[in-house]
Write a protein that holds these residues in place. Structure first.
Motif, short mmCIF file in Angstrom:
data_model
loop_
_atom_site.label_atom_id
_atom_site.label_comp_id
_atom_site.label_asym_id
_atom_site.label_seq_id
_atom_site.Cartn_x
_atom_site.Cartn_y
_atom_site.Cartn_z
N LEU A 14 52.01 -27.72 17.60
CA LEU A 14 52.24 -28.86 17.61
C LEU A 14 52.07 -30.60 18.51
CD1 LEU A 14 53.44 -28.74 14.54
CD2 LEU A 14 51.57 -29.63 14.02
N ALA A 15 53.31 -29.42 19.29
CA ALA A 15 53.61 -30.82 20.78
C ALA A 15 52.35 -31.09 21.61
CB ALA A 15 54.93 -30.02 20.68
N ASN A 16 51.69 -30.12 21.97
CA ASN A 16 50.64 -29.81 23.17
C ASN A 16 49.19 -30.36 22.03
OD1 ASN A 16 51.81 -28.84 25.43
ND2 ASN A 16 52.12 -27.77 24.01
N ASP A 17 48.06 -30.91 23.16
CA ASP A 17 46.71 -30.88 22.77
C ASP A 17 45.88 -30.41 23.96
OD1 ASP A 17 44.49 -32.29 21.73
OD2 ASP A 17 45.44 -34.41 22.04
N ASN A 18 44.69 -30.69 23.75
CA ASN A 18 43.37 -30.51 24.70
C ASN A 18 43.43 -28.50 24.85
OD1 ASN A 18 41.40 -30.38 26.78
ND2 ASN A 18 42.53 -30.88 28.80
N GLY A 41 41.55 -25.56 12.84
CA GLY A 41 43.16 -26.47 12.48
C GLY A 41 43.44 -26.94 13.35
N LEU A 42 43.71 -26.91 14.60
CA LEU A 42 43.63 -27.97 15.45
C LEU A 42 42.77 -29.09 15.27
CD1 LEU A 42 44.31 -25.71 18.39
CD2 LEU A 42 46.31 -26.57 17.05
N ARG A 43 41.92 -29.74 15.00
CA ARG A 43 41.50 -30.70 15.13
C ARG A 43 40.90 -30.94 13.62
NH1 ARG A 43 34.54 -28.64 17.01
NH2 ARG A 43 35.55 -28.27 19.13
N GLN A 44 41.48 -30.32 13.01
CA GLN A 44 41.87 -31.55 11.53
C GLN A 44 42.83 -31.72 12.09
OE1 GLN A 44 44.06 -29.03 7.83
NE2 GLN A 44 41.67 -28.51 7.67
N LEU A 45 43.80 -31.57 12.77
CA LEU A 45 45.46 -32.37 12.73
C LEU A 45 45.28 -33.46 14.08
CD1 LEU A 45 47.62 -29.70 13.54
CD2 LEU A 45 47.36 -30.86 11.48
N GLY A 46 43.48 -33.48 14.20
CA GLY A 46 43.00 -34.68 15.68
C GLY A 46 43.59 -34.07 16.78
N LYS A 47 44.37 -33.33 17.18
CA LYS A 47 43.68 -31.89 18.13
C LYS A 47 42.35 -31.71 19.05
CE LYS A 47 48.58 -31.10 17.84
NZ LYS A 47 49.20 -31.80 18.92
N PRO A 74 38.57 -26.66 29.18
CA PRO A 74 38.73 -27.90 30.25
C PRO A 74 39.70 -28.56 31.06
CG PRO A 74 38.30 -27.88 27.73
CD PRO A 74 38.30 -26.17 28.54
N GLU A 75 39.54 -29.08 31.93
CA GLU A 75 40.92 -29.53 33.06
C GLU A 75 41.95 -29.83 32.17
OE1 GLU A 75 41.57 -32.49 36.67
OE2 GLU A 75 39.40 -33.45 35.44
N ASN A 76 42.86 -29.21 33.43
CA ASN A 76 44.58 -29.53 31.98
C ASN A 76 44.58 -28.66 31.24
OD1 ASN A 76 45.22 -30.75 34.64
ND2 ASN A 76 44.55 -32.43 34.04
N ALA A 77 44.37 -27.78 30.45
CA ALA A 77 43.88 -27.30 28.40
C ALA A 77 45.20 -26.26 28.63
CB ALA A 77 42.63 -26.46 28.92
N ALA A 78 45.51 -26.39 27.44
CA ALA A 78 46.68 -25.79 27.18
C ALA A 78 45.70 -24.45 26.80
CB ALA A 78 47.86 -26.42 25.81
N ILE A 79 45.75 -22.96 27.30
CA ILE A 79 45.25 -22.01 26.64
C ILE A 79 45.65 -21.53 25.91
CG2 ILE A 79 43.25 -20.13 27.73
CD1 ILE A 79 43.59 -21.80 30.39
N VAL A 80 45.23 -20.98 24.84
CA VAL A 80 45.45 -19.60 24.10
C VAL A 80 44.27 -18.27 24.27
CG1 VAL A 80 46.40 -19.64 21.64
CG2 VAL A 80 46.89 -21.66 22.77
N ILE A 101 46.85 -18.84 30.53
CA ILE A 101 47.24 -18.60 29.58
C ILE A 101 48.93 -19.55 28.94
CG2 ILE A 101 47.68 -17.14 27.31
CD1 ILE A 101 45.47 -15.51 28.54
N LYS A 102 48.94 -20.40 28.13
CA LYS A 102 50.12 -20.50 27.84
C LYS A 102 50.84 -19.87 26.42
CE LYS A 102 50.25 -24.69 31.12
NZ LYS A 102 51.04 -24.13 32.03
N LEU A 103 50.46 -19.09 25.33
CA LEU A 103 50.14 -18.85 24.56
C LEU A 103 49.38 -17.45 23.82
CD1 LEU A 103 51.98 -18.15 21.75
CD2 LEU A 103 50.76 -20.25 20.96
N ARG A 104 50.25 -16.85 23.37
CA ARG A 104 49.05 -15.00 23.21
C ARG A 104 49.27 -15.38 22.01
NH1 ARG A 104 51.16 -9.19 24.01
NH2 ARG A 104 50.45 -8.16 22.67
#
Length: 319
Positions: A14-18, A41-47, A74-80, A101-104
């Motif tokens: 929720l705190a991140n985007d891209n 789901g992330l897109r539904q939240l406008g991300k 994408p540049e500066n992406a938050a990778i999961v 990767i920021k989150l697994r």
């Protein structure tokens, strides 16, 4: 590395985007369903969210990836990463992205810790079950498309609710997906009841060439690349072939060996409760689940078959 609670993982999202979401090599329904559901789901939240396009063909699962894939991070992406137990499970062309990767999010208890934040819940039968919980925590409302992605992953990793990992939570997820509009019958038909003629011919070949040993508890089949080419099978036809071996009456653990090249062999492993396929495969640097795992041997196919038969025999004798 920080082990997150489900609420903390939802808070990070929720705190991140891209976002850019990574799947594992030779993607199955669980990694694809997890990636698609999370992305939608992330897109539904406008991300902004994308799934890095898997390099392998997706065959009957390509619908899950409709309009949500990108060929470049994408540049500066938050990778999961979703359903990726170890960095070597990432597609080879994703190695650079894998380092960022920021989150697994995963359900492989035997997996490696390799990212700064990890939500790992081995009690879940499928990674999609975790994604379902996280999406609800974030306030996402399931629609038919998200529900279908979640259902595909959950059904895939439980063998249509037949495997020992199936539990009450699994049925809760499936029921929620059905209520949200997932075409349960259509997906079951597509995933479990539709076979190409090539696949049936392959099963016939395997039936003729499988080796049963260990007092009937073990099954092994070495599948030459030339046979795959001769029969005209693709990855979709080969998907559940090891489970086909494990279904032989009396067999407790099965191995299917394939040869991507002449000096390298890949083994798929399947086992019933009491015979841990992941623990067995770990001696060859592999891993996965107790019921379904894999490993690799730097040997030609027939040499690998000899080594695998000996190791399986010794393993069962030690049970």
């Amino acid at each position: 590395m920080k082990t997150l609670t489900r609420a903390e993982a939802a808070g990070f999202l929720l705190a991140n985007d891209n976002f850019c979401i990574l799947t594992h090599r030779r993607p199955d329904g669980d990694t694809l369903g997890s990636a698609a559901a999370l992305c939608l789901g992330l897109r539904q939240l406008g991300k902004s969210a994308w799934v890095l396009n898997p390099p392998e063909p997706l065959d009957n699962l390509d619908w899950l990836m409709c309009d949500i894939t990108t060929d470049a991070v994408p540049e500066n992406a938050a990778i999961v990463a979703v359903d990726v137990a170890a960095p070597n499970m990432l597609p080879r062309d994703s190695a650079e992205a894998g380092e960022r990767i920021k989150l697994r999010i995963d359900h492989h208890g035997s997996g490696r810790e390799y990212t700064p934040r990890e939500l790992v819940m081995p009690e879940m039968a499928a990674c999609t079950e975790i994604i379902w919980e996280v999406l609800l925590d974030m306030g996402v409302e399931l629609d038919a498309q998200i529900a279908s992605a979640l259902y595909v992953g959950t059904a895939t990793d439980t063998g249509c609710f037949r495997f020992a990992n199936t539990n009450a939570h699994t049925f809760d997820v499936a029921a929620d997906c059905s209520a949200a509009g997932a075409d349960v019958f259509g997906w079951n038909l597509r995933l479990f009841e539709s076979n190409s003629l090539e696949k049936l011919r392959l099963q016939a070949w395997v039936t003729e060439h499988v080796k049963i040993f260990g007092d009937g508890k073990l099954a092994l089949c070495a599948l030459p690349k030339a046979v795959e080419e001769q029969l005209g099978v693709d990855e979709d036809d080969l998907g559940n072939l090891c489970s086909f071996l494990r279904c032989i009456e009396g067999v407790c653990m099965a191995a299917l060996l394939r040869q991507p090249n002449e000096e390298f062999t890949r083994a798929s492993l399947r086992a019933i409760p009491g015979y841990d396929a992941a623990a067995f495969g770990s001696q060859f640097g592999g891993g996965g689940h107790a019921g379904a795992a894999g490993c690799s041997l730097n040997l030609p196919l027939q040499e690998a078959a000899v080594v695998m038969e000996k190791a399986m025999t010794e393993w069962v004798m030690g049970q």
